[in-house]
Design a protein around this motif. Structure first.
Motif, mmCIF file in Angstrom:
data_model
loop_
_atom_site.group_PDB
_atom_site.id
_atom_site.type_symbol
_atom_site.label_atom_id
_atom_site.label_comp_id
_atom_site.label_asym_id
_atom_site.label_seq_id
_atom_site.Cartn_x
_atom_site.Cartn_y
_atom_site.Cartn_z
ATOM 1 N N ARG A 1 0.845 -1.204 0.000
ATOM 2 C CA ARG A 1 0.000 0.000 0.000
ATOM 3 C C ARG A 1 0.869 1.239 0.000
ATOM 4 N N LYS A 2 0.282 2.280 -0.515
ATOM 5 C CA LYS A 2 0.981 3.575 -0.510
ATOM 6 C C LYS A 2 0.775 4.223 0.853
ATOM 7 N N VAL A 3 1.799 4.860 1.344
ATOM 8 C CA VAL A 3 1.647 5.602 2.577
ATOM 9 C C VAL A 3 2.386 6.929 2.427
ATOM 10 N N SER A 4 1.782 7.956 2.986
ATOM 11 C CA SER A 4 2.366 9.295 2.869
ATOM 12 C C SER A 4 2.094 10.056 4.161
ATOM 13 N N PHE A 5 3.129 10.598 4.727
ATOM 14 C CA PHE A 5 2.922 11.413 5.933
ATOM 15 C C PHE A 5 4.017 12.461 6.046
ATOM 16 N N LYS A 6 3.761 13.389 6.954
ATOM 17 C CA LYS A 6 4.718 14.458 7.165
ATOM 18 C C LYS A 6 5.608 14.033 8.329
ATOM 19 N N ILE A 7 6.904 14.061 8.117
ATOM 20 C CA ILE A 7 7.807 13.696 9.210
ATOM 21 C C ILE A 7 8.883 14.768 9.341
ATOM 22 N N ASN A 8 9.015 15.295 10.523
ATOM 23 C CA ASN A 8 9.958 16.385 10.785
ATOM 24 C C ASN A 8 9.799 17.513 9.777
ATOM 25 N N GLY A 9 8.546 17.769 9.426
ATOM 26 C CA GLY A 9 8.238 18.905 8.567
ATOM 27 C C GLY A 9 8.212 18.617 7.081
ATOM 28 N N ALA A 10 8.682 17.452 6.665
ATOM 29 C CA ALA A 10 8.725 17.158 5.233
ATOM 30 C C ALA A 10 7.774 16.004 4.918
ATOM 31 N N VAL A 11 7.099 16.099 3.782
ATOM 32 C CA VAL A 11 6.215 15.007 3.378
ATOM 33 C C VAL A 11 7.058 13.895 2.767
ATOM 34 N N ARG A 12 6.860 12.685 3.264
ATOM 35 C CA ARG A 12 7.588 11.541 2.716
ATOM 36 C C ARG A 12 6.570 10.486 2.315
ATOM 37 N N GLU A 13 6.884 9.792 1.239
ATOM 38 C CA GLU A 13 5.963 8.775 0.742
ATOM 39 C C GLU A 13 6.695 7.467 0.549
ATOM 40 N N GLY A 14 5.937 6.412 0.529
ATOM 41 C CA GLY A 14 6.547 5.121 0.245
ATOM 42 C C GLY A 14 5.481 4.084 0.003
ATOM 43 N N THR A 15 5.940 2.919 -0.333
ATOM 44 C CA THR A 15 5.025 1.800 -0.548
ATOM 45 C C THR A 15 5.453 0.710 0.417
ATOM 46 N N THR A 16 4.498 0.111 1.067
ATOM 47 C CA THR A 16 4.886 -0.867 2.075
ATOM 48 C C THR A 16 3.871 -1.974 2.211
ATOM 49 N N GLU A 17 4.388 -3.124 2.564
ATOM 50 C CA GLU A 17 3.523 -4.220 2.963
ATOM 51 C C GLU A 17 2.758 -3.741 4.209
ATOM 52 N N PRO A 18 1.478 -4.086 4.328
ATOM 53 C CA PRO A 18 0.720 -3.570 5.469
ATOM 54 C C PRO A 18 1.287 -3.979 6.821
ATOM 55 N N ARG A 19 1.969 -5.109 6.883
ATOM 56 C CA ARG A 19 2.427 -5.554 8.199
ATOM 57 C C ARG A 19 3.677 -4.831 8.693
ATOM 58 N N LYS A 20 4.259 -4.026 7.853
ATOM 59 C CA LYS A 20 5.515 -3.386 8.287
ATOM 60 C C LYS A 20 5.261 -2.421 9.443
ATOM 61 N N LEU A 21 6.089 -2.553 10.488
ATOM 62 C CA LEU A 21 5.958 -1.681 11.643
ATOM 63 C C LEU A 21 6.384 -0.261 11.274
#
Lengths: 806, 290, 161
Positions: C5-25
């Protein structure tokens, strides 16, 4: 001594900290490597079982899995590790035909990521034939006990009976004899960073490179190399820039260096294994649990004449180097702080179906002082004397140093009565006794405990050979073992800045800060102008088998090497300057970072000299080696091999600890409240007081954890009961107690700066002082603490059974 | 310690959630705050075919007062409860209890519904709803039912929630007038699940104890309401003598087991000690409040 | 296997995106996918607190969350604590001055938990600090330096506000 001590003795902020505070630390799990694959380890669910077969075919078929290692590979490609005893224990890096404790490695999966590797573990089928298990070290010696190692023939890994003086005569003459049985639990310091190993094998050079958060002793490097059938110079061991705590526990990583190394050699990829917390609690390393019997002979005036002691150290399923260190590490200080001359010791080192043991902060000294200091209090009670007075009457006196103990220890310096009185004064001992009287009159359970300890630092590698019978050590051709050394290099760059290079592997002790302070004083410059590199790499650093950051070494041996190297460099700078000034070296004085002509005011700064030496090599005088650097290897002169009477100076510097603790016990819940805790330390010269106090706070909390909270408990069948931090209770900020700390300074005559180690500090005294305080509080009930940890449930049962007898 | 593979669903409504649950026929697990379930997944002690994440379901997060009760959406965070002015004014005992649930960083995600559905025998919220006669509202495709604590907590980590069903709301009566309360727990470290905990709420009107509520947890597979203890107090009042008798009775009523941290006998003894302490504190408070 | 799945969030002020298996911590995603290795792993069951981050401003265990659950969130890790010009956060500065760290492994989690603690309680007593910090385990310091540092930082932060 340095001309002026401007920096040594100051509580300088650490140069290590800014990186760590902003998240730029580089721990083993943070490092990046090419072609990286991840390992997960299948572990035994049985305490004792025969492995009939392993079927890994389904796991191997899982996409992403690149290889699997089992005991068959270990049997083929590796050898058992050398053990420090004569018993023919075959300890491989993983189970070969039997498992002997819950958590023992049975198979390793290497896959493209850790998630997949763990998925594959679930697909491995192991056919076990369960065997009956034994976890109690006394029970394990019974004739009908389950036998762990058939080739050994018994569960006894090592037995030594050692006598100093004439204890039989002393006991025959005694007016008072006391005997007691003690149980010391299995606990470990559980560093928050677990073990981590990254291994890669270069087929073109046949070099196996292992990155691991290993901190020594580096004798384990050749032992690992031999287990992997590698020449020592084909095993490169690199320690990451940061290690997240060890407290001795990470010594036990070496079998995993071998196991992950084996996986890398078999699969041809770079293999990374980061231990998880469950693995850590089941199968990393812990202190040794012990059952001990101790007898004390004394006169009615409180003079201790002799002791007899017999113990059963439980080293778990295999005896792993450096065990049986728990039996012998404190041999030189077996007599504690006292003058008695007669001791009989019967050491039994036993293998049972528990996880393996090794150094844990205060290695063996928590056990030792729990027993000795409880015995002293029992004596005080028996003869009706204040326990402080009994201790006073038995202390080694300040005029007796350096003091040779009957077991060969050479206590370098100290003033035990002064430190002890300081602790009593700081705690207001008399006032505490008055409060106690009042509390008892009110029906409250208020107790005051005392404990003292001789705090050994810098192990002499020779001590471990006491595990061997003198008859063996006396044979022609036997090669003795001895020594404790550390190396340091100080060099000047072409513009006059200083770099210090250490071969140590710190885990938070602040070596960079401390060494910069030392070099700054020796060269008359500022610590900020010095860069310290302390990343251990066996291919590039100067090291010996005793190297490493353990047994509170750095404070005395590491600092000595650094100071010596700086002095050697300073001498060279002075000689170089005197040549350039065309005057004899005697007329040149080094101060404020430069060479000063004693009379005419001429100065050549470090920068001037560096410039000349680096840019104009011709300027170097005939006979002087080019290059502005100096390496010193500091080795203790008194670190000799044990003699045939089993006497050995097992450590090289010996500090002193005196403690007072006051507690109150809730009569309803048996909860223990610590009201006051005073600790006075004598670690010789103090280089950085902030770092020293940090070590004391940390050490004390480890002692408190072991005494009250932490236990790697097992049931009778050998199942581990504390496999998570829900059940293994690490004290939090809420449980930590306030500590009043004070110091006495008796400089060591054997170290360059007079400093001694103190890294283990109060971890070795808190179990004793707490047990004494709790016993004292429960005097109205007659409860004696003989066993740790003192959990509320256990204590309540002791109190209940005492109440029911009254 | 990495979770096993699972299908992941993030429904936005309860109806959607129930539909997904229905598809997996008991093989899916609901993920609330994750403070227990995620740990179980990491240990691979749970390996559901699917995780149905309730965090994106906004309708499950609320605190409101209705019908003499505080009603909590199952996904209401423990942290929201801890800092809720409504809870502070209507049910301060719950604030006291909430501060003992783990630590602030675990209460950030941890939810009331997750804690109750997980049914750890020593957890705080199950003890609280048991003592105060709360209610659990369960929904399934076939409708809604309201379950009392005695019927809800079935034993160690076991509840009355049926396959295809989910906890949507927790209801706890607000504090009656003229009441005092206490939450006493004994644990080895701060933030741990208790060895024993006692929850009590005493209502005293004109010197008479009109309503006593006492429950114990950590003393068996599920929290227990100690009705015979309550009867002693309702009959004899909340004086020292009655409290003594009630505490002794509490110890007789529980049936604890031994584990690594405490023996059964010690737990029974603590039940008496903590009952006395809780009742004494609550009685003192009610006197102050009256 | 579940679809990435695609995931996108703001971390330390910058938007970062990635693709990850749902089970990844979440902690693995932050460390391995985003390369922010300041957040550490110490137990993976929510007890040690080494992985504590600020999740939408509040301290939370990143080992007890899935990366996919962070979609749309705002996260702060230890790397985002200092000012952009490198000036240390008052807590970082106080940790340095009070010798509140030795090995430094628990420090990031300890700092993030302390941040949250001071946000909800800007003038904590020593007892409240100890209770608040009991969310994170440290094995080096005996906690004294940490408690002192948090107290000092609280004083400094109050006086500068």
């Amino acid at each position: 001594m340095a001309a002026t001590q401007k920096w040594v003795g100051q509580p300088l902020k650490r140069t290590e900290d800014p990186r760590l505070l902003v998240g730029d630390g580089v721990f083993i799990a943070d490092q990046l490597f090419p072609n990286l694959h991840h390992a997960a380890i299948l572990r035994s669910p049985h305490a004792h079982a025969r492995i009939r077969s392993i079927d890994a075919s389904a796991a191997l078929r899982l996409p992403g899995v690149v290889g699997i290692v089992t005991g068959q590979d270990a049997a083929k490609m590796t050898r058992p590790f050398a053990v420090g005893v004569r018993a023919p224990v075959k300890y491989y890096c993983m189970a070969v035909d039997k498992v002997r404790f819950v958590g023992e490695p049975v198979a390793v999966v290497v896959a493209t990521n850790r998630y997949l590797a763990e998925d594959a573990l679930d697909l491995i089928q192991v056919d076990y034939e369960p065997l009956s298990a034994v976890v109690d070290p006394e029970r394990a010696l019974a004739a009908d006990a389950p036998l762990l190692h058939e080739e050994v023939g018994s569960n006894l890994a090592c037995h030594r009976h050692i006598v100093y003086g004439d204890p039989d005569a002393a006991f025959a003459d005694a007016e008072v004899v006391i005997s007691e049985r003690f149980v010391f639990p299995k606990y470990g310091s559980t560093p928050i960073e677990t073990y981590g190993v990254v291994a890669s094998f270069d087929r073109t050079s046949d070099v196996l490179t292992i990155h691991a958060n290993f901190m020594g002793p580096f004798i384990l490097h050749p032992i690992t190399a031999r287990a992997l059938n590698l020449p020592e110079n084909k095993l490169r061991l690199v320690v990451p820039p940061d290690i997240g705590g060890s407290f001795g526990i990470k010594t036990g990583i070496f079998p995993y260096m071998s196991l992950v190394g084996l996986a890398a050699m078999k699969t041809g990829v770079t293999v990374k294994w980061i231990e998880d917390r469950r693995e850590h609690l089941l199968a990393s390393s812990s202190g040794t649990d012990r059952i001990a019997y101790r007898e004390l002979a004394a006169r009615r005036d409180g003079t201790i004449l002799a002791m007899r002691t017999r113990w059963y150290d439980n080293v778990g399923g295999y005896i792993r180097t450096p065990e049986p260190g728990c039996s012998f590490r404190p041999i030189g200080n077996w007599f504690g702080a006292y003058r008695f001359q007669h001791l009989e010791a019967d050491a039994n080192v036993v293998m049972t179906n528990k996880s393996l043991t090794g150094p844990n902060r205060g290695y063996a000294c928590g056990h030792l002082y729990f027993e000795i200091e409880r015995m002293v209090d029992l004596l005080a009670e028996k003869i009706g004397m204040d326990p402080a007075e009994v201790r006073r009457r038995n202390f080694i006196q300040p005029g007796e140093f350096p003091y040779r103990t009957p077991s060969g220890g050479l206590y370098d310096s100290g003033d035990y009565p002064a430190a002890f009185e300081k602790a009593l004064e700081l705690a207001d001992y008399a006032g505490l006794r008055r409060s106690q009287e009042q509390a008892r009159a009110d029906g409250r359970l208020f107790g005051v405990g005392l404990a003292v300890a001789v705090d050994p630092s810098v192990s002499n590698m020779g001590y471990i050979t006491v595990a061997l019978d003198p008859e063996i050590r006396g044979r022609p051709g036997y090669l003795p073992k001895s020594g404790a050394l550390e190396a340091a290099t100080v060099k000047v760059d072409p513009l006059g800045r200083i770099i210090g290079v250490l071969g140590s592997a710190p885990q938070g002790q602040g070596h960079r800060t401390v060494v910069a302070q030392i070099i700054a004083d020796e060269l008359g410059i500022a610590p900020d102008d010095i860069t310290i590199v302390d990343e251990m790499d066996t291919f590039t650093r100067v090291w010996g088998i005793s190297s490493g950051t353990y047994s509170s070494r750095f404070g005395s041996v590491g600092t000595s090497a650094a100071a010596l190297a700086a002095r050697r460099l300073r001498d060279k700078l002075v000689r170089f300057a005197s040549y350039l000034m065309e005057v004899p070296p005697e007329s040149v004085v080094w101060s404020e970072g430069g060479a000063h002509h004693a009379n005419n005011g001429q100065v050549l700064t470090l920068k001037d000299l560096a410039g000349r030496a680096h840019w104009d090599v011709e300027s170097i005088p005939p006979g002087m080696e080019a290059g502005l650097e100096a390496t010193a290897v500091f080795a203790f002169p008194e670190a000799k091999a044990p003699d045939l009477q089993d006497r050995v100076n097992s450590s090289n510097t010996y500090g002193f600890i005196a403690e007072v603790m006051a507690v109150e016990i809730d009569p309803d819940t048996a909860a223990i409240k610590i009201l006051k805790y005073v600790t006075v330390h004598d670690a010789g010269e103090i280089i950085n007081p902030a770092i020293v106090e940090g070590q004391i706070y940390g050490g004390a909390l480890h002692g408190l954890g072991g005494a009250l909270y932490e236990e790697l408990a097992y049931d009778e069948q050998g199942q581990a009961l504390a496999g998570s931090f829900m059940d293994y209770l690490v004290p939090t900020a809420h449980e930590a107690v306030k500590i009043d700390i004070a110091h006495v300074v008796s400089p060591s005559p054997f170290t360059t700066l007079g400093a001694k180690g103190l890294g283990e500090s109060s971890s070795m005294t808190v179990p004793a002082v707490l047990a004494n305080a709790v016993t004292d509080a429960l005097k109205p009930l007659g409860v004696h603490i003989r066993e740790l940890p003192i959990t509320p449930s256990r204590l309540w049962h002791l109190m209940e059974s005492a109440r029911s007898k009254r | 310690m990495k979770p096993p593979p699972f299908e992941y669903h993030d429904p936005k409504t309860v109806d959607e959630t129930l539909a997904i649950l229905g598809r997996y026929g008991g093989e899916a697990r609901l993920l609330a705050g994750g403070q227990s379930l995620m740990a179980l997944l990491n240990f691979r002690l749970a390996s559901p075919a699917a995780l149905v994440d309730l965090n994106p379901v906004p309708e499950l997060s609320y605190i409101r007062e209705e019908g003499g009760q505080l009603r909590f959406g199952a996904m209401t965070r423990q942290r929201q409860i801890e800092f809720s002015p409504l809870v502070a004014s209507r049910l301060p005992l719950m604030i006291e209890a909430t501060r003992m649930v783990g630590h602030l960083p675990t209460r950030t995600r941890g939810t009331i519904g997750g804690s109750i559905a997980h049914a750890d025998p020593a957890a705080e919220y199950p003890a609280l709803v048991t003592a105060l006669d709360g209610e659990m509202v369960l929904r399934s495709a076939s409708g809604t039912r309201v379950v009392k604590p005695a019927d809800f907590f079935k034993g160690f980590f076991t509840t009355a929630i049926a396959p295809g069903e989910m906890l949507v709301e927790v209801r706890i009566p607000v504090t009656p007038a003229h009441s005092g309360w206490a939450f006493e727990e004994f644990s080895r470290r701060h933030g741990d699940f208790a060895i024993v905990e006692i929850v009590t709420m005493l209502t005293v009107d004109n010197g008479r104890c009109t309503r006593a509520r006492v429950a114990a947890s950590g003393v068996g597979g599920a929290p227990v309401r100690l009705r015979p203890v309550e009867e002693i107090l309702e009959r004899d009042g909340v004086g020292e003598r009655a409290i003594g008798e009630a505490s002794a009775r509490a110890a007789e009523l529980v049936d604890p087991t031994s584990d690594l941290h405490a023996s059964a006998d010690y737990r029974r003894h603590l039940t008496r000690v903590l009952t006395r302490r809780a009742l004494t504190r609550a009685a003192l408070q009610v006197r102050g409040n009256n | 296997m579940a679809e990435p799945r695609k995931v996108s969030f703001k971390i330390n002020g910058a938007v970062r995106e990635g693709t990850t298996e749902p089970r990844k911590l979440l902690v693995d995603f932050i460390r391995d996918d985003l390369g922010l290795t300041g957040t550490h792993i110490g137990c993976e069951h929510g007890i040690c607190g080494a992985c504590t981050i600020l999740f939408n401003g509040e301290a939370a265990r990143s080992c007890l969350m899935l990366a996919v659950q962070a979609d749309g969130a705002e996260i702060t890790t230890v790397e985002g604590l200092a000012a952009p010009d490198g000036t240390l956060h008052p807590l970082q500065q106080a940790f340095w001055e009070h010798h509140a760290l030795q090995c430094g492994f628990c420090t990031p989690g300890m700092l993030m938990a302390a941040c949250d603690l001071l946000r909800v309680n800007p003038s904590p007593t020593e007892e409240e600090i100890r209770t608040g910090l009991s969310a994170v385990l440290c094995r080096c310091t005996g906690y004294q330096g940490i408690v002192d540092a948090v107290k000092a930082a609280a004083d400094r932060m109050r006086s500068s506000n």
